[in-house]
Design a protein around this motif. Structure first.
Motif, mmCIF file in Angstrom:
data_model
loop_
_atom_site.group_PDB
_atom_site.id
_atom_site.type_symbol
_atom_site.label_atom_id
_atom_site.label_comp_id
_atom_site.label_asym_id
_atom_site.label_seq_id
_atom_site.Cartn_x
_atom_site.Cartn_y
_atom_site.Cartn_z
ATOM 1 N N LYS A 1 0.065 7.954 6.762
ATOM 2 C CA LYS A 1 -1.056 7.096 6.378
ATOM 3 C C LYS A 1 -0.815 5.678 6.832
ATOM 4 O O LYS A 1 -1.703 4.958 7.188
ATOM 5 N N ILE B 1 3.865 4.435 -19.520
ATOM 6 C CA ILE B 1 2.774 4.816 -18.606
ATOM 7 C C ILE B 1 1.992 5.976 -19.200
ATOM 8 O O ILE B 1 0.812 6.129 -18.970
ATOM 9 N N CYS C 1 8.479 4.580 -20.404
ATOM 10 C CA CYS C 1 8.027 3.399 -19.654
ATOM 11 C C CYS C 1 6.615 2.981 -20.053
ATOM 12 O O CYS C 1 6.032 2.115 -19.407
ATOM 13 N N PHE D 1 -1.830 5.527 -3.285
ATOM 14 C CA PHE D 1 -0.538 5.173 -2.703
ATOM 15 C C PHE D 1 0.528 4.895 -3.759
ATOM 16 O O PHE D 1 1.634 4.525 -3.435
ATOM 17 N N GLY D 2 0.148 5.043 -5.013
ATOM 18 C CA GLY D 2 1.140 4.888 -6.069
ATOM 19 C C GLY D 2 1.408 3.446 -6.472
ATOM 20 O O GLY D 2 2.129 3.195 -7.430
ATOM 21 N N PHE D 3 0.824 2.504 -5.731
ATOM 22 C CA PHE D 3 1.144 1.111 -6.035
ATOM 23 C C PHE D 3 0.594 0.681 -7.394
ATOM 24 O O PHE D 3 1.129 -0.212 -8.044
ATOM 25 N N GLU E 1 7.895 8.910 -7.194
ATOM 26 C CA GLU E 1 6.922 8.873 -6.101
ATOM 27 C C GLU E 1 6.860 7.466 -5.511
ATOM 28 O O GLU E 1 7.107 6.488 -6.214
ATOM 29 N N PRO E 2 6.479 7.359 -4.240
ATOM 30 C CA PRO E 2 6.388 6.036 -3.617
ATOM 31 C C PRO E 2 5.423 5.113 -4.375
ATOM 32 O O PRO E 2 4.416 5.566 -4.902
ATOM 33 N N SER E 3 5.756 3.826 -4.438
ATOM 34 C CA SER E 3 4.888 2.895 -5.159
ATOM 35 C C SER E 3 4.981 1.489 -4.574
ATOM 36 O O SER E 3 5.078 0.509 -5.297
ATOM 37 N N VAL E 4 4.941 1.411 -3.233
ATOM 38 C CA VAL E 4 4.972 0.089 -2.601
ATOM 39 C C VAL E 4 3.629 -0.176 -1.925
ATOM 40 O O VAL E 4 2.833 0.721 -1.744
ATOM 41 N N ASP E 5 3.395 -1.425 -1.582
ATOM 42 C CA ASP E 5 2.185 -1.770 -0.840
ATOM 43 C C ASP E 5 2.544 -1.850 0.639
ATOM 44 O O ASP E 5 3.261 -2.753 1.049
ATOM 45 N N ASP E 6 2.051 -0.896 1.423
ATOM 46 C CA ASP E 6 2.515 -0.830 2.811
ATOM 47 C C ASP E 6 1.777 -1.797 3.735
ATOM 48 O O ASP E 6 2.086 -1.873 4.906
ATOM 49 N N ARG F 1 13.815 -3.417 -5.351
ATOM 50 C CA ARG F 1 12.765 -4.059 -6.128
ATOM 51 C C ARG F 1 12.993 -3.874 -7.634
ATOM 52 O O ARG F 1 12.809 -4.807 -8.412
ATOM 53 N N ARG G 1 4.391 11.761 4.181
ATOM 54 C CA ARG G 1 2.940 11.700 4.013
ATOM 55 C C ARG G 1 2.509 10.241 4.041
ATOM 56 O O ARG G 1 1.535 9.863 4.672
ATOM 57 N N ARG G 2 3.283 9.400 3.363
ATOM 58 C CA ARG G 2 2.965 7.996 3.312
ATOM 59 C C ARG G 2 3.108 7.367 4.688
ATOM 60 O O ARG G 2 2.335 6.524 5.086
ATOM 61 N N ILE H 1 11.850 0.064 -13.480
ATOM 62 C CA ILE H 1 11.765 1.477 -13.120
ATOM 63 C C ILE H 1 11.637 1.656 -11.615
ATOM 64 O O ILE H 1 10.954 0.887 -10.940
ATOM 65 N N ARG I 1 -4.228 -8.633 2.084
ATOM 66 C CA ARG I 1 -4.669 -7.318 2.553
ATOM 67 C C ARG I 1 -5.985 -7.431 3.305
ATOM 68 O O ARG I 1 -6.192 -6.793 4.337
ATOM 69 N N VAL J 1 2.851 -0.894 -14.848
ATOM 70 C CA VAL J 1 4.048 -0.853 -15.678
ATOM 71 C C VAL J 1 4.666 -2.259 -15.822
ATOM 72 O O VAL J 1 5.587 -2.472 -16.593
ATOM 73 N N PHE K 1 10.255 4.577 -9.468
ATOM 74 C CA PHE K 1 9.516 5.822 -9.635
ATOM 75 C C PHE K 1 9.992 6.878 -8.652
ATOM 76 O O PHE K 1 10.472 6.568 -7.565
#
Ligand SMILES: Nc1ncnc2c1ncn2[C@@H]1O[C@H](COP(=O)(O)OP(=O)(O)OP(=O)(O)O)[C@@H](O)[C@H]1O
Ligand SMILES: [Mg+2]
Lengths: 258, 329
Positions: free
Chosen positions: B329, B53, B51, A84-86, B85-90, B148, B325-326, B81, A17, A92, B83
Motif C-alpha cells: 500500500k 482500547i 491498554c 493502517f492501524g495508525f 499490528e502496524p500502527s505508523v503513519d507511512d 517509538r 501488505r502495508r 505500547i 499529509r 491509546v 502493537f
C-alpha cells in the motif's frame, strides 16, 4: 497545555499529509475550473439578472461546492487511519478524544479551506470580476463553513466501518446538499419562483447560508436585499450554530470509536 | 511493593467465544512479565483491555493503580505500547512519526530532540530518519515502532510480539535496550512473543496462556525445573512406529513429534536411552541419532499447551504478511 500541543501535532499531521498528496493537489484545480468554465459560461445564456453575469453568480456557489466536497471527503482520513492501524496509536495516547477530534477537524478544515482559496485564484485567472478586498472578508466565512462540513464527514467515517460504504453515503449527502443550496441559481428574487418543497429543503440546508454569506461578501451591493436569503450576520450566526452542533456530535462519535 | 498490574476475573467475550476467561494475574512493579501462548490464546485481547482500547465484558483490572475503565485516561498517561499490528503513519518520515508521538505523550520539548536521536540510533535508523515511512522495509518499520514506544519512558510498557520480522542483531540490541530501560527507569514490561529464547532471556516471570486462561505462571528456571528430567531427541527412519512403541512403554503424555524427531521427556534420561535403542532394534527401526538435553522453555510450552511453537509459524507469517501488505500500500 499538553492538550494544546496534542492539538497542534494532530493538525500539523493533517496538513503535511495533505501537502504531500500530489493527486489531490492537482484535482483540486480541475473540478472548480470545469464548473466555472463549462457550466458558468454555457448556462449563462439563459440567465438574466441586471448587473451580474451567471459566472459571477455561481462563483461563490462553486466556492461553496468545493468546500462541501473536499470537507466531506476528508472523513476518509479516519478510515485510512483505521485501516493502517495508525488510529490505535492516537486513541491509546493520553490526549482526550475532544482534542483528537478537534485536531483532525481543524487540520482537515485547513486543507479544505486551502482548496477553497484555489477557487478564488482560478476565478481571478478567468477574469471573473472579483474585488481582491472581498476575498479577505470571504476567508473567515469559508473557514467557518468547513468546520461543520468536515465534522459531518468525520462523524460518518468514525461511525461506519468501510471505505465503500463511506463513498456511497458521501455521494448520497453531497449531491442534495449541493443542488439544494442555491449554489447554481438564486433561491429568491424578483421573478424567481421555485417549488415550495425546494425552498423548504433549502431553508434547512446549512450550505444555503454558506453560499448566501459568500455571495453577500463577494458580490457586494449587486447581491442586494432582494436576492439575499438572510442578512450576512444571520447567515454567519446560523453557520456558527451548525458548526457547534456538528462539533458536539463529532466529538461524541469519536468518544465511541474503537 | 504495589503491583504494577492486577486483574480480577478479567473477561472478554466475542459472541460465545471467551477470548479472555476470568484472568487473575498480578504483575510485580519493575519486572519483565512474559505472556506466552499459542495463536488465539487471548494475549492481545488481554493487553488491549489493559491498554484501555477494549472494554472488558466483565471483571476489573488496575494498571499503575488506576482502574482501566473508570480511570482510563490516567492509565493511558502511564503506559506505552507496541502493537502487534502496524500502527505508523507511512506518509510521514520516521523522525516525524517520533516527534508526533513525543508531542502526544507530552515529552518536554527541550528533551525531544535528544531522546529521538538516541532512539533512532538504537533502532539503527539514523540514516533513514528523514525518509517517508512508505519507503522503509517491513523490519525497519517495526524497529521504528519499537523505538517509538520507548520515547516517553512509560511506567508500564506493553510489547506485543515486538521483534517479529527483525534480524538477529537487531533483536539482540532491542533485548539489551529493554533490559537497560527496565533497570534504569524501573519500568514494568509485559511482553508477548513466540520466540522462546527471547522469553527465556528477558522475562523474570512467564505466564503461559491457553484458551483465555493462565495455565501456569513461574520464573523461566522454575518452569524448566518443574518438567523434572531430561529430554531425549530421537531421529529414526520410522518415527511413527517408534513413537507408538515408546508410548506403549512409557505412557502417552511424555512423547511428542517435533520436526520429524521424537522428543521424550523422562526423569533419568541416561538410563532410558539404551532401552530406547533396544526397543528400536527389536522392532527393526533404525535409529539415526540420539540426543540428551535439559528441557528448555519450548519443552515447557509444549508440555502445557500440547502445541509446539513451531506449529505456530503461521503466526509469524501473519505478522510478516501484515508488514508486507502495508509495504504494498
Ligand atoms: N474483534 C474480534 N472479534 C471476534 N473475535 C475476536 C476478535 N479479536 C479477537 N478475537 C478472537 O479472540 C481470540 C483471542 O485473540 P487474540 O488476538 O487475543 O489472540 P493472541 O493470543 O494475541 O494470538 P496471536 O498469538 O495469534 O497474536 C481468538 O480466538 C480470536 O479469534
Ligand atoms: Mg496477539
Amino acid at each position: 497545555m499538553s492538550e494544546l500541543r496534542g492539538l497542534y501535532t494532530l493538525w500539523l499531521r493533517e496538513i503535511k499529509r495533505f501537502m504531500r498528496d500530489r493527486t489531490r493537489l492537482v484535482s483540486m484545480f480541475i473540478q472548480p475550473l470545469l464548473w466555472l468554465v463549462i457550466f458558468g459560461a454555457g448556462f449563462g445564456l439563459h440567465f438574466a439578472l441586471p448587473n451580474l453575469s451567471y459566472q459571477q453568480v455561481i462563483f461563490p456557489g462553486i466556492v461553496g461546492q468545493t468546500l462541501l466536497f473536499t470537507s466531506m471527503f476528508m472523513g476518509i482520513s479516519v478510515l485510512w487511519d483505521k485501516e493502517f492501524g495508525f488510529m490505535k496509536e492516537i486513541l491509546v495516547s493520553p490526549v482526550s478524544r475532544l482534542t483528537i477530534f478537534l485536531g483532525k477537524m481543524i487540520g482537515d478544515s485547513t486543507s479544505s479551506f486551502l482548496q477553497g482559496i484555489m477557487v478564488f485564484v482560478i476565478g481571478i485567472a478567468l477574469q471573473i470580476p472579483i474585488d481582491p478586498v472581498t476575498v479577505l472578508y470571504a476567508l473567515p466565512i469559508m473557514l467557518l463553513i468547513t468546520f461543520g462540513l468536515v465534522s459531518i464527514g468525520l462523524t460518518i467515517a468514525s461511525l461506519i466501518g468501510t471505505l465503500e460504504s463511506f463513498g456511497a453515503i458521501q455521494t448520497f449527502i453531497n449531491l442534495p446538499l449541493f443542488f439544494l443550496s442555491g449554489a447554481l441559481f438564486p433561491l429568491k428574487g424578483p421573478g424567481i419562483s421555485l417549488p415550495s418543497w425546494l425552498t423548504t429543503v433549502a431553508t434547512w440546508n446549512p450550505l444555503t447560508y454558506g453560499v448566501d454569506a459568500l455571495r453577500s461578501v463577494v458580490l457586494g451591493n449587486a447581491w442586494g436585499t432582494s436576492l439575499q436569503i438572510q442578512p450576512l450576520w444571520i447567515d454567519i450566526g446560523i453557520i456558527t450554530l451548525f458548526d457547534a452542533i456538528m462539533i458536539a456530535i463529532g466529538t461524541w462519535a469519536f468518544t465511541r470509536m474503537k | 511493593m504495589p503491583h504494577a498490574i492486577e486483574t480480577h476475573q478479567l473477561t472478554k467475550t466475542y459472541n460465545s467465544l471467551k477470548a479472555v476467561d476470568t484472568l487473575n494475574i498480578a504483575v510485580e512493579s519493575g519486572e519483565i512479565f512474559g505472556l506466552l501462548g499459542p495463536n488465539g490464546a487471548g494475549k492481545t485481547t488481554a493487553i488491549s483491555m489493559l491498554c484501555t482500547i477494549l472494554k472488558p465484558t466483565s471483571g476489573t483490572a488496575t494498571v499503575n493503580g488506576f482502574d482501566i475503565v473508570r480511570e482510563a485516561n490516567k492509565v493511558r498517561k502511564s503506559i506505552g505500547i507496541v502493537f502487534q499490528e502496524p500502527s505508523v503513519d507511512d506518509r510521514l518520515t520516521g523522525r516525524e512519526n517520533l516527534y508526533m508521538h513525543a508531542n502526544l505523550y507530552g515529552v518536554p520539548a527541550s528533551e525531544q530532540k535528544e531522546r529521538i536521536n538516541r532512539i533512532l540510533k538504537l533502532v539503527e535508523l539514523e540514516d533513514r530518519a528523514d525518509d517517508l515511512l512508505r519507503t522503509y522495509s517491513g523490519g525497519m518499520r517495526r524497529r521504528l515502532e519499537l523505538g517509538r514506544g520507548l520515547i516517553h519512558y512509560p511506567k508500564v510498557l506493553f510489547l506485543d510480539e515486538p521483534t517479529v520480522g527483525l534480524d538477529p542483531q537487531t533483536r539482540d540490541h532491542i533485548w539489551k535496550y529493554i533490559k537497560e530501560l527496565k533497570e534504569a527507569h524501573d519500568i514494568t514490561v509485559v511482553l508477548t512473543t513466540h520466540y522462546m529464547d527471547e522469553a527465556d532471556r528477558l522475562s523474570d516471570r512467564i505466564a503461559i496462556m491457553d484458551h483465555g486462561k493462565i495455565v501456569v505462571l513461574d520464573s523461566p528456571s522454575k518452569l524448566k525445573e518443574t518438567l523434572e528430567g531430561d529430554v531425549i531427541t530421537v531421529r529414526a527412519n520410522n518415527i511413527q512406529t517408534l513413537s507408538e512403541l515408546v508410548n506403549k512403554w512409557l505412557g502417552l503424555s511424555q512423547t511428542h513429534v517435533v520436526d520429524d524427531a521424537l522428543e521424550i521427556t523422562v526423569r533419568n534420561g541416561k538410563a532410558v536411552m539404551p532401552r530406547i535403542m533396544e526397543l528400536a532394534t527389536q522392532n527393526n527401526v533404525y535409529v539415526e541419532s540420539l540426543l540428551l538435553r535439559q528441557p528448555n522453555l519450548e519443552d515447557v510450552f509444549l508440555h502445557y499447551t500440547g502445541k509446539s511453537i513451531r506449529e505456530d509459524t503461521g503466526k509469524e507469517l501473519h505478522g510478516m504478511a501484515a508488514i508486507q501488505r502495508r509495504a504494498i500500500k
